[in-house]
Design an enzyme around this catalytic site. Structure first.
Site, short mmCIF file in Angstrom:
data_model
loop_
_atom_site.label_atom_id
_atom_site.label_comp_id
_atom_site.label_asym_id
_atom_site.label_seq_id
_atom_site.Cartn_x
_atom_site.Cartn_y
_atom_site.Cartn_z
CG ASN A 140 -2.02 1.05 1.11
OD1 ASN A 140 -2.22 2.02 1.76
ND2 ASN A 140 -2.71 1.02 -0.10
CG HIS A 154 6.22 2.80 1.54
ND1 HIS A 154 4.75 2.97 1.54
CD2 HIS A 154 6.34 1.90 2.73
CE1 HIS A 154 4.32 2.54 2.79
NE2 HIS A 154 5.12 1.95 3.35
CD GLN A 179 4.83 -5.83 11.24
OE1 GLN A 179 5.84 -6.41 10.78
NE2 GLN A 179 4.77 -4.51 11.33
N GLY A 183 11.91 3.89 7.22
CA GLY A 183 11.38 5.30 7.74
C GLY A 183 11.46 5.82 9.13
CG MET A 188 2.52 11.17 3.63
SD MET A 188 2.90 10.78 1.68
CE MET A 188 2.71 12.59 1.12
CB SER A 189 0.71 6.37 8.10
OG SER A 189 -0.04 5.23 8.45
NE ARG A 235 -2.18 0.31 11.18
CZ ARG A 235 -1.03 -0.43 11.36
NH1 ARG A 235 0.11 0.37 11.51
NH2 ARG A 235 -1.00 -1.63 11.40
#
Ligand code: PAF
Length: 284
Positions: free
Chosen positions: A32, A37, A61, A149, A186-187, A189
């Site tokens: 995603n 990234h 995890q 990151g 940024m994520s 999620r």
């Protein structure tokens, strides 16, 4: 760009390059992919001859009741974003490849101390899952450099410590957080947020920034600053897990001589857990 699923195929792709003495840069991801990234991939392309990106949503995890099932899986789009950049290999192992004996019965890697606090305290077992999968990926690929990151600051320190403790000959490069125009880190999620929550979300970064400005003046009571920031964030609609002022090198609470600090936070907006941090160097 090759897409490979099996360890044997991964190794046979990499071995001719290794024989020629080419360096291998590695970006581990759960897919995603967003601009954060892609910034890691750009760094990897600049600093290594060949670049491998892994995409694997690692069950080990995620805790019970967390978002493993909901985690966005967008392999086709991810490959479309990676191919034009010049990535050499995308490694997309299956769960059966990574955990032939299922996660519960597999060997685990633990990095005690660093893993038990902050996000590790709220997500027991999370960093064992991270360290285990990254260790396995490192063993499978044997990269020269790996790019991670700084948004996951605690994860970055844990991986550095694991590499040091297990004598892995891999350079770990931490890359700066990439933010949206309004400051939100940024994520993957962020995609869970409703429109209203998305508008509230940048307050997390704003509260952290406000706190770092207070660190510039001589401040001794870090606990008061943390408490005030938590109260402010909760009043703004977050359910704050922690805001913590720590030493950059090892996440210990800072002593009077420590000048390089990191302010870290984790907070929920609805069911979405957001994390962020800001490093502050050389506070007076
Ligand atoms: O940061 C992530 O995306 C994951 O924790 C990682 C490092 C790829 C391990 O699954």
């Amino acid at each position: 760009m090759k897409i490979v699923e099996l360890v044997a195929d991964l190794r046979s792709s990499l071995s001719p390059w290794r024989r020629l003495g080419e360096t291998i840069g590695f970006v581990p991801t759960m897919g995603n992919l967003h601009e954060g990234h892609l910034a890691l991939v750009e760094q990897a392309l600049e600093r290594s001859d060949r670049v491998v990106v892994s995409i694997f949503v690692n069950p080990m995890q995620f805790g019970q009741g967390e978002d493993f099932d909901a985690y966005p899986r967008t392999l086709e789009q991810d490959c479309q974003r990676l191919a034009p950049l010049g990535v050499d290999v995308v490694y997309t192992p299956t769960a059966a490849t990574m955990y032939p004996r299922n996660p519960d019965a597999s060997t685990r890697v633990a990095v005690p101390g660093l893993s038990d606090q902050l996000c590790g305290a709220s997500r027991p077992g999370h960093f064992v899952g991270v360290a285990t999968i990254v260790c396995k990926l490192f063993n499978q690929l044997q990269p020269d450099i790996a790019f991670l990151g700084e948004k996951d600051y605690q994860q970055l320190l844990i991986i550095r410590r694991m590499v040091e403790d297990l004598d892995m000959d891999i350079e770990i490069v931490g890359c700066p957080i990439v933010r949206e125009a309004d400051g939100l880190a940024m994520s993957s999620r962020n995609g869970y947020l409703s429109e209203t929550q998305r508008q509230q979300a940048p307050l997390l970064y704003q509260r952290l920034s406000a706190l770092t400005h207070k660190l510039i003046h001589p401040v001794t009571n870090f606990a008061d600053l943390e408490r005030e920031a938590v109260q402010a964030l909760d009043a703004e609609g977050f359910c704050t897990d922690y805001i913590a002022i720590r030493r950059q090198s090892d996440l210990a609470p800072p002593g009077p001589a420590d000048r390089d600090l990191v302010v870290l936070a984790a907070a929920y907006l609805g069911n979405t857990r957001l994390i962020d941090n800001i490093q502050v160097n050389g506070i007076p």
